[in-house]
Design an enzyme around this catalytic site. Structure first.
Site, PDB file in Angstrom:
ATOM      1  N   ALA A  32       0.823  -1.215   0.000  1.00 12.84           N
ATOM      2  CA  ALA A  32       0.000   0.000   0.000  1.00 12.84           C
ATOM      3  C   ALA A  32       0.857   1.265   0.000  1.00 12.84           C
ATOM      4  O   ALA A  32       1.915   1.313   0.615  1.00 12.84           O
ATOM      5  CB  ALA A  32      -0.907  -0.005   1.226  1.00 12.84           C
ATOM      6  N   ALA A  35       1.729   2.676   3.492  1.00 17.88           N
ATOM      7  CA  ALA A  35       2.542   1.883   4.430  1.00 17.88           C
ATOM      8  C   ALA A  35       3.906   2.514   4.797  1.00 17.88           C
ATOM      9  O   ALA A  35       4.286   2.484   5.975  1.00 17.88           O
ATOM     10  CB  ALA A  35       2.730   0.467   3.899  1.00 17.88           C
ATOM     11  N   TYR A  81      -1.784 -13.135   0.918  1.00 17.17           N
ATOM     12  CA  TYR A  81      -2.238 -12.459   2.135  1.00 17.17           C
ATOM     13  C   TYR A  81      -2.418 -13.484   3.264  1.00 17.17           C
ATOM     14  O   TYR A  81      -1.973 -13.285   4.396  1.00 17.17           O
ATOM     15  CB  TYR A  81      -3.569 -11.740   1.911  1.00 17.17           C
ATOM     16  CG  TYR A  81      -3.531 -10.501   1.016  1.00 17.17           C
ATOM     17  CD1 TYR A  81      -2.348 -10.000   0.492  1.00 17.17           C
ATOM     18  CD2 TYR A  81      -4.712  -9.830   0.714  1.00 17.17           C
ATOM     19  CE1 TYR A  81      -2.347  -8.879  -0.325  1.00 17.17           C
ATOM     20  CE2 TYR A  81      -4.715  -8.697  -0.094  1.00 17.17           C
ATOM     21  CZ  TYR A  81      -3.527  -8.225  -0.611  1.00 17.17           C
ATOM     22  OH  TYR A  81      -3.535  -7.112  -1.407  1.00 17.17           O
ATOM     23  N   LEU A  97      -5.388  -2.318   3.530  1.00 19.05           N
ATOM     24  CA  LEU A  97      -6.098  -2.680   2.301  1.00 19.05           C
ATOM     25  C   LEU A  97      -7.229  -1.675   2.070  1.00 19.05           C
ATOM     26  O   LEU A  97      -7.561  -0.885   2.968  1.00 19.05           O
ATOM     27  CB  LEU A  97      -6.653  -4.104   2.440  1.00 19.05           C
ATOM     28  CG  LEU A  97      -5.586  -5.205   2.511  1.00 19.05           C
ATOM     29  CD1 LEU A  97      -6.226  -6.566   2.789  1.00 19.05           C
ATOM     30  CD2 LEU A  97      -4.759  -5.257   1.226  1.00 19.05           C
ATOM     31  N   HIS A 102     -11.213  -4.360   4.786  1.00 19.10           N
ATOM     32  CA  HIS A 102     -10.713  -4.302   6.168  1.00 19.10           C
ATOM     33  C   HIS A 102     -11.310  -5.411   7.033  1.00 19.10           C
ATOM     34  O   HIS A 102     -10.602  -6.057   7.797  1.00 19.10           O
ATOM     35  CB  HIS A 102     -11.040  -2.939   6.794  1.00 19.10           C
ATOM     36  CG  HIS A 102     -10.152  -1.829   6.303  1.00 19.10           C
ATOM     37  ND1 HIS A 102     -10.225  -0.540   6.785  1.00 19.10           N
ATOM     38  CD2 HIS A 102      -9.167  -1.806   5.374  1.00 19.10           C
ATOM     39  CE1 HIS A 102      -9.321   0.211   6.166  1.00 19.10           C
ATOM     40  NE2 HIS A 102      -8.683  -0.539   5.306  1.00 19.10           N
ATOM     41  N   LYS A 120      -7.869   3.253   9.060  1.00 18.90           N
ATOM     42  CA  LYS A 120      -9.191   3.875   9.129  1.00 18.90           C
ATOM     43  C   LYS A 120      -9.827   3.863   7.761  1.00 18.90           C
ATOM     44  O   LYS A 120      -9.071   3.842   6.778  1.00 18.90           O
ATOM     45  CB  LYS A 120      -9.128   5.294   9.679  1.00 18.90           C
ATOM     46  CG  LYS A 120      -8.024   6.187   9.160  1.00 18.90           C
ATOM     47  CD  LYS A 120      -7.874   6.445   7.705  1.00 18.90           C
ATOM     48  CE  LYS A 120      -9.012   7.085   6.962  1.00 18.90           C
ATOM     49  NZ  LYS A 120      -8.714   7.249   5.497  1.00 18.90           N
ATOM     50  N   ASP A 202     -13.416   7.962   3.407  1.00 17.65           N
ATOM     51  CA  ASP A 202     -11.977   8.222   3.323  1.00 17.65           C
ATOM     52  C   ASP A 202     -11.556   9.388   4.208  1.00 17.65           C
ATOM     53  O   ASP A 202     -10.672   9.251   5.059  1.00 17.65           O
ATOM     54  CB  ASP A 202     -11.581   8.508   1.872  1.00 17.65           C
ATOM     55  CG  ASP A 202     -10.083   8.716   1.754  1.00 17.65           C
ATOM     56  OD1 ASP A 202      -9.343   7.824   2.175  1.00 17.65           O
ATOM     57  OD2 ASP A 202      -9.660   9.787   1.271  1.00 17.65           O
TER      58      ASP A 202
HETATM   59  N1  LIG Z   1      -3.695   6.740   8.117  1.00 13.13           N
HETATM   60  C1  LIG Z   1      -3.573   7.505   7.069  1.00 13.13           C
HETATM   61  O1  LIG Z   1      -3.038   8.604   7.119  1.00 13.13           O
HETATM   62  C2  LIG Z   1      -4.060   7.024   5.768  1.00 13.13           C
HETATM   63  C3  LIG Z   1      -4.829   5.896   5.713  1.00 13.13           C
HETATM   64  N2  LIG Z   1      -5.232   5.412   4.529  1.00 13.13           N
HETATM   65  C4  LIG Z   1      -6.040   4.183   4.532  1.00 13.13           C
HETATM   66  O2  LIG Z   1      -5.184   3.125   4.119  1.00 13.13           O
HETATM   67  C5  LIG Z   1      -5.858   2.258   3.248  1.00 13.13           C
HETATM   68  C6  LIG Z   1      -5.080   2.147   1.943  1.00 13.13           C
HETATM   69  O3  LIG Z   1      -4.922   3.389   1.338  1.00 13.13           O
HETATM   70  P1  LIG Z   1      -3.778   3.611   0.201  1.00 13.13           P
HETATM   71  O4  LIG Z   1      -2.467   3.204   0.738  1.00 13.13           O
HETATM   72  O5  LIG Z   1      -3.950   4.969  -0.306  1.00 13.13           O
HETATM   73  O6  LIG Z   1      -4.277   2.558  -0.890  1.00 13.13           O
HETATM   74  P2  LIG Z   1      -3.604   1.870  -2.153  1.00 13.13           P
HETATM   75  O7  LIG Z   1      -4.309   2.378  -3.362  1.00 13.13           O
HETATM   76  O8  LIG Z   1      -2.133   1.948  -2.101  1.00 13.13           O
HETATM   77  O9  LIG Z   1      -4.118   0.383  -1.947  1.00 13.13           O
HETATM   78  C7  LIG Z   1      -3.730  -0.380  -0.847  1.00 13.13           C
HETATM   79  C8  LIG Z   1      -3.531  -1.817  -1.239  1.00 13.13           C
HETATM   80  O10 LIG Z   1      -4.772  -2.431  -1.482  1.00 13.13           O
HETATM   81  C9  LIG Z   1      -4.507  -3.656  -2.120  1.00 13.13           C
HETATM   82  N3  LIG Z   1      -5.670  -4.189  -2.802  1.00 13.13           N
HETATM   83  C10 LIG Z   1      -6.227  -5.371  -2.517  1.00 13.13           C
HETATM   84  N4  LIG Z   1      -7.288  -5.598  -3.274  1.00 13.13           N
HETATM   85  C11 LIG Z   1      -7.418  -4.528  -4.071  1.00 13.13           C
HETATM   86  C12 LIG Z   1      -8.330  -4.197  -5.087  1.00 13.13           C
HETATM   87  N5  LIG Z   1      -9.328  -5.002  -5.426  1.00 13.13           N
HETATM   88  N6  LIG Z   1      -8.139  -3.023  -5.721  1.00 13.13           N
HETATM   89  C13 LIG Z   1      -7.139  -2.195  -5.363  1.00 13.13           C
HETATM   90  N7  LIG Z   1      -6.244  -2.473  -4.384  1.00 13.13           N
HETATM   91  C14 LIG Z   1      -6.386  -3.637  -3.761  1.00 13.13           C
HETATM   92  C15 LIG Z   1      -3.296  -3.405  -3.006  1.00 13.13           C
HETATM   93  O11 LIG Z   1      -2.468  -4.448  -2.591  1.00 13.13           O
HETATM   94  P3  LIG Z   1      -1.441  -5.256  -3.503  1.00 13.13           P
HETATM   95  O12 LIG Z   1      -0.176  -4.533  -3.254  1.00 13.13           O
HETATM   96  O13 LIG Z   1      -1.543  -6.613  -2.949  1.00 13.13           O
HETATM   97  O14 LIG Z   1      -1.903  -5.155  -4.925  1.00 13.13           O
HETATM   98  C16 LIG Z   1      -2.776  -2.067  -2.537  1.00 13.13           C
HETATM   99  O15 LIG Z   1      -1.410  -2.120  -2.261  1.00 13.13           O
HETATM  100  C17 LIG Z   1      -7.276   2.786   3.157  1.00 13.13           C
HETATM  101  O16 LIG Z   1      -8.065   2.112   4.082  1.00 13.13           O
HETATM  102  C18 LIG Z   1      -7.169   4.242   3.542  1.00 13.13           C
HETATM  103  O17 LIG Z   1      -8.347   4.738   4.135  1.00 13.13           O
HETATM  104  C19 LIG Z   1      -4.827   5.976   3.362  1.00 13.13           C
HETATM  105  C20 LIG Z   1      -4.071   7.107   3.347  1.00 13.13           C
HETATM  106  C21 LIG Z   1      -3.706   7.779   4.565  1.00 13.13           C
HETATM  107  O1  LIG Z   2      -6.391   8.838   5.634  1.00 15.70           O
HETATM  108  C1  LIG Z   2      -6.253   9.708   4.805  1.00 15.70           C
HETATM  109  O2  LIG Z   2      -5.658  10.857   5.172  1.00 15.70           O
HETATM  110  C2  LIG Z   2      -5.262  11.829   4.243  1.00 15.70           C
HETATM  111  C3  LIG Z   2      -6.110  11.845   3.008  1.00 15.70           C
HETATM  112  O3  LIG Z   2      -5.551  12.690   2.049  1.00 15.70           O
HETATM  113  C4  LIG Z   2      -6.293  10.456   2.461  1.00 15.70           C
HETATM  114  O4  LIG Z   2      -7.131  10.448   1.324  1.00 15.70           O
HETATM  115  C5  LIG Z   2      -6.887   9.577   3.493  1.00 15.70           C
HETATM  116  O5  LIG Z   2      -6.973   8.237   3.032  1.00 15.70           O
END
Ligand SMILES: NC(=O)C1=CN([C@@H]2O[C@H](COP(=O)(O)OP(=O)(O)OC[C@H]3O[C@@H](n4cnc5c(N)ncnc54)[C@H](OP(=O)(O)O)[C@@H]3O)[C@@H](O)[C@H]2O)C=CC1
Ligand SMILES: O=C1OC[C@@H](O)[C@H](O)[C@H]1O
Length: 375
Positions: A32, A35, A81, A97, A102, A120, A202
């Site tokens: 992701a 990460a 996974y 994911l 989730h 989240k 999101d």
């Molecule tokens: N805490 C924070 O600040 C943030 C939290 N988030 C949260 O983290 C999570 C991931 O966000 P983000 O890193 O932007 O996401 P990504 O677009 O990078 O996707 C995350 C992973 O999802 C996997 N995946 C599994 N199935 C699918 C599918 N059907 N289609 C697409 N992807 C799939 C992919 O894994 P693979 O590598 O195996 O293909 C990919 O690496 C979300 O829940 C988001 O809300 C996001 C951004 C900020």
């Molecule tokens: O968790 C998050 O925090 C920052 C946002 O920009 C992003 O879309 C969201 O996934």
């Protein structure tokens, strides 16, 4: 400026720490994008944990991610996974994911006896997150919804001022997370309804969690909720603005937008990421609450008297580092919990369940029902 530069440098190149002899071993589900900042860089400066494994659906992607981040165990393919989860050397699963996955993968990880740091929003529904906590409790495992901003000293300071009584009761709270058009491409998981996409899921979950934490009780109703559907798919909310009413008379306005349109059609707007609290005796605000480690300001404007501002990068007792991100503070608490120590703060099961109840109620108000099993 110097403070900003040194913080940024240490965030990107955290000082190496010596790891303890039996560190806690994390495995990451999916290569992701979030990460590296949310876990890998945080783990680098924590002495008690390491990242041992990563699983990605695609072999090349898994290998490239593992190489870039020096992760020794790699899993891929249709069972990647599950194989990561089943690895007896992994103690904790980090689940970043897409939202809609989730529940499934956290349930599998907990059933396999793994602690989980869950991105989240925790799940699609309150019922799902409740089930996950039931498994975690039964198996005596740590499960945390990763609302990272809650762990940063700046938010804790804001909460302390608001709840201290210095300015009387809360009258209203306003919090927004809105980003300009262009940041979320059309193929993003955030715009895929079947993966739990949508602005509220999101970004809106942040302001909702903010106002709940500051008011300190659950809202009694959603007074109003307006949304704009995404042009790509009308079942995906691009932007939501809602008003919540609390039992003590306080109200809260929350807003989120994945695509704020530019001024005059071409001047991009700056992201809107703030918290503003109106109290009987004044106003207190925190700017940039999701990424306060980059910069932030707590402004305290008494009804009478001088406005003052604070920046807070460490806990009161000096614990932490100026450059620790929200994620690094969150990891500190997570590790404390795993090790049986008292974390500075925590997001409880009840909090995560109530959080999803509010998210569901807002969706019901705007009638985009995301396969929700409520009421
Ligand atoms: N805490 C924070 O600040 C943030 C939290 N988030 C949260 O983290 C999570 C991931 O966000 P983000 O890193 O932007 O996401 P990504 O677009 O990078 O996707 C995350 C992973 O999802 C996997 N995946 C599994 N199935 C699918 C599918 N059907 N289609 C697409 N992807 C799939 C992919 O894994 P693979 O590598 O195996 O293909 C990919 O690496 C979300 O829940 C988001 O809300 C996001 C951004 C900020
Ligand atoms: O968790 C998050 O925090 C920052 C946002 O920009 C992003 O879309 C969201 O996934």
């Amino acid at each position: 400026m110097l403070g900003f530069m040194t913080r940024m440098y240490s965030i990107l190149y955290p000082p190496k720490v010596e790891k303890t002899t039996n560190p806690i071993r994390f495995g990451i589900l999916g290569a992701a994008r979030i990460a590296p900042i949310a876990l890998i860089l945080a783990v680098a400066s924590h002495p008690e944990c390491i990242i041992l494994g990563v699983a990605a659906r695609d072999e090349k992607r898994a290998k490239a991610f593992a190489k870039k981040h020096q992760i020794s165990k790699i899993y891929y393919g249709p069972f990647g996974y599950q194989n990561l989860i089943d690895d007896p050397e992994i103690d904790v699963i980090y689940n970043p994911l897409p939202n809609g996955l989730h529940f499934e993968w956290t349930a599998k990880a907990l059933e396999a006896g793994k602690n989980v740091l869950l991105e989240k929003p925790s799940t699609n529904t309150a019922e799902e997150i409740q089930k996950l906590f039931e498994i975690a409790t039964k198996k005596n495992l740590v499960l945390l919804e990763a609302f990272h901003y809650r762990f940063h000293p700046s938010f804790l300071r804001l909460k302390e001022i608001v709840q201290s009584g210095e300015f009387g009761k809360i009258v209203s709270v306003k919090s927004e997370l809105k980003v300009p058009r262009g940041l979320v491409p059309n193929d993003d998981i955030r715009l895929d309804y079947s993966l739990g996409g949508g602005a509220l899921m999101d970004m809106g979950v942040y302001p909702i969690s903010v106002v709940r934490a500051l008011v300190g009780t659950e809202p009694v109703s959603v007074v109003s909720a307006n949304y704009t559907a995404h042009s790509k798919d009308p079942s995906v909310d691009r932007c939501v603005d809602a008003v919540l009413a609390f039992p003590n008379g306080a109200t809260a306005e929350i807003g989120c937008d994945l695509q704020v349109h530019p001024r005059l059609g071409f001047i991009p707007k700056w992201p809107s990421t703030y918290i503003k609290v109106q109290l009987e005796g004044g106003e207190v605000s925190l700017s940039n609450f999701p990424a306060p480690y980059i910069f932030h300001s707590i402004r305290i404007k008494p009804r009478s008297g001088k406005t003052r501002s604070e920046t807070v990068y460490r806990y009161k007792n000096g614990e932490g580092e100026d450059w620790w991100t929200t994620y690094r503070y969150q990891l500190e608490a997570f590790m404390d919990k795993l090790k049986g120590r008292d974390p500075k703060t925590w997001m409880t099961a009840e909090d995560s369940i109530n959080q999803m109840k509010v998210v569901e109620t807002v969706y019901i108000k705007i009638t985009i029902v995301k396969g929700l099993n409520v009421f």
